[in-house]
Design a protein around this motif. Structure first.
Motif, mmCIF file in Angstrom:
data_model
loop_
_atom_site.group_PDB
_atom_site.id
_atom_site.type_symbol
_atom_site.label_atom_id
_atom_site.label_comp_id
_atom_site.label_asym_id
_atom_site.label_seq_id
_atom_site.Cartn_x
_atom_site.Cartn_y
_atom_site.Cartn_z
ATOM 1 N N MET A 1 3.508 -15.650 -16.340
ATOM 2 C CA MET A 1 2.964 -14.610 -17.209
ATOM 3 C C MET A 1 2.800 -13.290 -16.475
ATOM 4 O O MET A 1 2.146 -12.392 -16.940
ATOM 5 N N SER A 2 3.397 -13.197 -15.269
ATOM 6 C CA SER A 2 3.377 -11.898 -14.628
ATOM 7 C C SER A 2 4.413 -10.996 -15.290
ATOM 8 O O SER A 2 4.472 -9.801 -15.068
ATOM 9 N N GLU A 3 5.235 -11.615 -16.173
ATOM 10 C CA GLU A 3 6.149 -10.831 -17.015
ATOM 11 C C GLU A 3 5.327 -9.947 -17.947
ATOM 12 O O GLU A 3 4.183 -10.253 -18.247
ATOM 13 N N THR A 5 3.612 -8.312 -21.025
ATOM 14 C CA THR A 5 3.003 -8.868 -22.226
ATOM 15 C C THR A 5 3.067 -7.792 -23.301
ATOM 16 O O THR A 5 2.915 -6.609 -22.989
ATOM 17 N N GLU A 21 2.998 -4.600 -18.016
ATOM 18 C CA GLU A 21 2.839 -5.555 -16.918
ATOM 19 C C GLU A 21 1.355 -5.791 -16.687
ATOM 20 O O GLU A 21 0.566 -4.837 -16.754
ATOM 21 N N PRO A 22 0.960 -7.031 -16.380
ATOM 22 C CA PRO A 22 -0.464 -7.328 -16.220
ATOM 23 C C PRO A 22 -1.172 -6.442 -15.204
ATOM 24 O O PRO A 22 -2.318 -6.065 -15.401
ATOM 25 N N ARG A 23 -0.480 -6.062 -14.120
ATOM 26 C CA ARG A 23 -1.172 -5.306 -13.066
ATOM 27 C C ARG A 23 -1.373 -3.844 -13.439
ATOM 28 O O ARG A 23 -2.079 -3.111 -12.749
ATOM 29 N N ASP A 28 -2.821 3.951 -16.272
ATOM 30 C CA ASP A 28 -1.388 4.120 -16.031
ATOM 31 C C ASP A 28 -0.584 3.866 -17.295
ATOM 32 O O ASP A 28 0.437 4.524 -17.537
ATOM 33 N N GLU A 44 -9.104 6.117 -8.741
ATOM 34 C CA GLU A 44 -8.518 4.830 -9.140
ATOM 35 C C GLU A 44 -9.337 3.620 -8.714
ATOM 36 O O GLU A 44 -8.802 2.530 -8.586
ATOM 37 N N VAL A 68 -3.443 -4.778 -20.411
ATOM 38 C CA VAL A 68 -3.439 -5.961 -21.283
ATOM 39 C C VAL A 68 -4.799 -6.202 -21.941
ATOM 40 O O VAL A 68 -4.876 -6.816 -23.009
ATOM 41 N N LYS B 2 -3.268 0.779 -6.482
ATOM 42 C CA LYS B 2 -2.815 0.023 -7.651
ATOM 43 C C LYS B 2 -2.987 -1.452 -7.316
ATOM 44 O O LYS B 2 -2.739 -1.868 -6.181
ATOM 45 N N ALA B 3 -3.373 -2.240 -8.310
ATOM 46 C CA ALA B 3 -3.580 -3.668 -8.062
ATOM 47 C C ALA B 3 -2.257 -4.334 -7.696
ATOM 48 O O ALA B 3 -1.206 -3.966 -8.213
ATOM 49 N N PRO B 4 -2.297 -5.301 -6.773
ATOM 50 C CA PRO B 4 -1.082 -6.060 -6.460
ATOM 51 C C PRO B 4 -0.709 -6.942 -7.652
ATOM 52 O O PRO B 4 -1.542 -7.203 -8.519
ATOM 53 N N PRO B 5 0.543 -7.420 -7.698
ATOM 54 C CA PRO B 5 0.952 -8.265 -8.825
ATOM 55 C C PRO B 5 0.183 -9.581 -8.865
ATOM 56 O O PRO B 5 -0.258 -10.091 -7.827
ATOM 57 N N PHE B 6 0.008 -10.095 -10.043
ATOM 58 C CA PHE B 6 -0.652 -11.394 -10.224
ATOM 59 C C PHE B 6 -0.159 -12.005 -11.524
ATOM 60 O O PHE B 6 0.427 -11.303 -12.360
ATOM 61 N N GLU B 7 -0.386 -13.288 -11.670
ATOM 62 C CA GLU B 7 -0.088 -13.954 -12.938
ATOM 63 C C GLU B 7 -1.304 -13.797 -13.842
ATOM 64 O O GLU B 7 -2.435 -14.064 -13.416
ATOM 65 N N TYR B 8 -1.064 -13.387 -15.058
ATOM 66 C CA TYR B 8 -2.160 -13.111 -15.993
ATOM 67 C C TYR B 8 -2.239 -14.204 -17.049
ATOM 68 O O TYR B 8 -1.227 -14.582 -17.632
ATOM 69 N N ARG B 43 -7.010 -3.373 -2.725
ATOM 70 C CA ARG B 43 -6.277 -4.463 -2.062
ATOM 71 C C ARG B 43 -7.178 -5.313 -1.166
ATOM 72 O O ARG B 43 -6.717 -5.896 -0.191
#
Lengths: 174, 290
Positions: A1-3, A5, A21-23, A28, A44, A68, B2-8, B43
Motif C-alpha cells: 500500500m505504499s502505492e 491511494t 503517495e502515503p508519504r 505538498d 515542515e 491520505v 519530508k517523511a521517508p516512504p512507508f506502507e500505509y 527522519r
C-alpha cells in the motif's frame, strides 16, 4: 500500500479526486498536485505555522497531516477566502491590506487562516485573545503589531464599522 | 523534512487494526499524527508500516460515566477536551492542561491518548494522567488490559505498551467534591514544551489537606510524582508556608538534568516555585469541581 491511494476531498468548495503517495504531506499535495501554492511551507515540522489551513473548518498544520488523511475532508486554503464569483476579498484580507499587516508575506497565508478560525469562533476578540490565537504563527518581518492591527481591522470591517481607519490612527499614536 | 516512504494501512475495524499490528513488523499507529509526523519529517522515526486508526469510529467517544469518571477514546483531540464543559466539570485537570498543548492547530489534530502513548516526559497529558492515576486501556488481538498510569511510563518515549497493542482509551476516575487542582508550567514561549511543569491537586476537608498529588513534567525521563513532597502536605492546613515547604522538599528530591533550555539548578528552583504557584492556584480557584 505504499502505492498511491486515491482520495476524494472538497478543496475550496470544489470536489477533487486525486492519487496520492502515503508519504506526501497534505501541504505538498495541495501545492504540488493541486497547484495551490498559496499555502506556504516553512519548517515542515509543525513549528512555524505558515502552512495552516482549515480542515472541516478547524485550523490544522497541513505539514503535519498526510494527504491520505484528507480523504473525505473539506479543505479550505488561502485561495478559498475571496468570493469565488466577485473576487471580493474576505474581511481578513481587507483588514490586513488596510493595516499593512505584512512585509514579505511569506507567513501571511498561515496567519490569515488562523485568524479566520479565530473570528469564526469569536467574532469580537480582545487583542490578547488575538495574540494568544496567533501565537502559533511565526513572522520574521513585522514584530507582529501590524498583524494584530489587521485582525482588529477585519473585526471592524466584518461588523460593518467603517471607523477602523480612525481606530488605526489612534492605535499608531499610542 | 519530508517523511521517508512507508506502507500505509487504514483499517476499517478495530479487529482489522489489531490483526495488522500482530502481523506487521515495525508498525506505528497514526491517530492525530502531531508527534509521529514531525518525527518522521525529521527522519528520527522511520516506521516501515503506518497503521492509520482515523477511521475507527468506535474510538472517538468522549463520555462522562454515571459515576462521574471521564472516558476519553483514542481519537479524542486536545481541542475536544479543551472545549468540553463536561470535561471542565468532571476532569478539571485534563481540561486545564489542554490549552497549554502546542497551539490550536496542533490541538485540532493531536489526541489525548496519543500524547500519553507517545510519553514525552515534557508533555502535559502524561503528567495529568499520572496525577489522576488514570486507567489506560490497551487492546491487542491476544487480550485487553487496563494499566494504571503509575505503572504505564517506563522511560523517555517508552511505555509498557507492546508493539501489537493499541491504547483505546484513558479513563479518569470521579473527581471528588473536595478536590482542588491546577496545572502550571514554565516554558520559553507560549505553546512550547515546558521547561518544567506541574499537575497537582489537593483534597481539603475541614481546612486540612487529607491527600495530595504533585506530578511533575520536564524534570525526568518520565512524568514523576514526588511522594516525599506530597507527604509534607498531608495533615497540614492549606497555607502558603505549607506549600513552600512542599516545594522545598520537591526541589530537594528531584534530579533534573541540564539541557539547552535550562540548567538542572534552574529546573530545581522552578520546581519549588511551581509547587507554590500550582497549589496556590488550585486553592484559589473556587467552585464545586475545581
Amino acid at each position: 500500500m505504499s502505492e498511491p491511494t486515491v482520495i476524494t476531498m472538497l478543496i475550496n468548495g470544489a470536489p477533487a479526486t486525486i492519487e496520492v503517495e502515503p508519504r506526501t504531506s497534505l501541504a505538498d499535495l495541495i501545492r504540488e498536485e493541486l497547484g495551490l501554492t498559496g499555502t506556504h511551507l516553512g519548517c515542515e515540522h509543525g513549528v512555524c505555522g505558515a502552512c495552516t489551513i482549515l480542515v472541516d473548518g478547524e485550523p490544522v498544520r497541513s505539514c503535519l497531516m498526510l494527504g491520505v488523511q484528507a480523504d473525505g475532508k473539506n479543505i479550505t486554503t488561502i485561495e478559498g477566502l475571496a468570493d469565488p464569483i466577485s473576487g471580493e476579498m474576505h474581511p481578513i484580507q481587507k483588514g490586513m491590506h488596510e493595516a499593512h499587516g505584512f512585509q514579505c508575506s511569506f507567513c501571511a497565508p498561515g496567519f490569515l487562516m488562523s485568524a479566520v478560525a479565530l473570528l469564526e469562533d469569536n467574532p469580537n476578540p480582545t487583542r490578547d485573545q488575538i495574540r494568544e490565537e496567533l501565537g502559533g504563527n511565526v513572522c520574521r518581518c513585522t514584530g507582529y503589531k501590524t498583524i494584530l492591527d489587521g485582525v482588529e481591522a477585519a473585526v471592524s470591517i466584518k461588523s460593518g464599522d467603517n471607523t477602523s481607519s480612525t481606530n488605526l490612527a489612534a492605535e499608531v499614536d499610542r | 523534512m519530508k517523511a521517508p516512504p512507508f506502507e500505509y494501512h487504514r483499517p476499517s475495524s478495530l479487529d482489522e487494526a489489531l490483526g495488522l499490528l500482530a502481523e506487521l513488523d515495525e508498525a506505528k499507529i497514526l491517530a492525530g499524527g502531531q508527534s509521529l509526523l514531525p518525527l518522521m519529517s525529521l527522519r528520527l522515526g522511520r516506521p516501515e508500516h503506518v497503521v492509520d486508526i482515523g477511521d475507527l469510529g468506535i474510538l472517538d467517544s468522549l463520555v462522562v460515566e454515571p459515576d462521574g469518571s471521564v472516558r476519553v477514546g483514542a481519537l479524542v483531540t486536545h481541542r475536544q477536551v479543551e472545549t468540553s464543559a463536561e470535561v471542565a466539570a468532571h476532569a478539571p485537570l485534563l481540561h486545564a492542561a489542554a490549552p497549554m498543548i502546542g497551539h490550536r492547530p496542533i490541538r485540532t489534530r493531536g489526541t489525548v491518548c496519543g500524547s500519553i502513548a507517545h510519553a514525552d516526559p515534557a508533555a502535559e497529558m502524561p503528567a495529568v494522567a499520572l496525577a489522576c492515576n488514570a486507567a489506560i486501556t490497551a487492546v491487542s488481538s491476544r487480550a485487553a488490559r487496563e494499566i494504571a498510569a503509575a505503572d504505564f511510563f517506563e522511560g523517555y518515549l517508552q511505555t509498557v505498551i507492546e508493539p501489537d497493542e493499541i491504547v483505546t482509551r484513558v479513563q479518569f476516575g470521579p473527581w471528588p467534591r473536595h478536590r482542588r487542582g491546577a496545572v502550571v508550567e514554565q516554558s520559553r514561549r507560549s505553546g512550547d514544551y515546558a521547561i518544567i511543569g506541574l499537575a497537582c491537586w489537593l483534597d481539603i476537608e475541614d481546612n486540612t489537606i487529607t491527600d495530595a498529588a504533585l506530578s511533575f513534567f520536564g524534570v525526568s525521563d518520565t512524568p514523576i510524582r514526588v511522594a516525599e513532597a506530597e507527604d509534607v502536605l498531608r495533615g497540614q492546613a492549606p497555607t502558603q508556608s505549607t506549600f513552600s515547604a512542599a516545594g522545598r522538599t520537591a526541589a530537594g528530591v528531584l534530579r533534573p538534568t541540564s539541557d539547552i533550555h535550562a540548567s538542572a539548578n534552574y529546573r530545581r528552583h522552578l520546581a519549588a516555585v511551581l509547587t507554590e504557584r500550582g497549589l496556590a492556584k488550585a486553592t484559589a480557584e473556587s467552585g464545586e469541581t475545581r
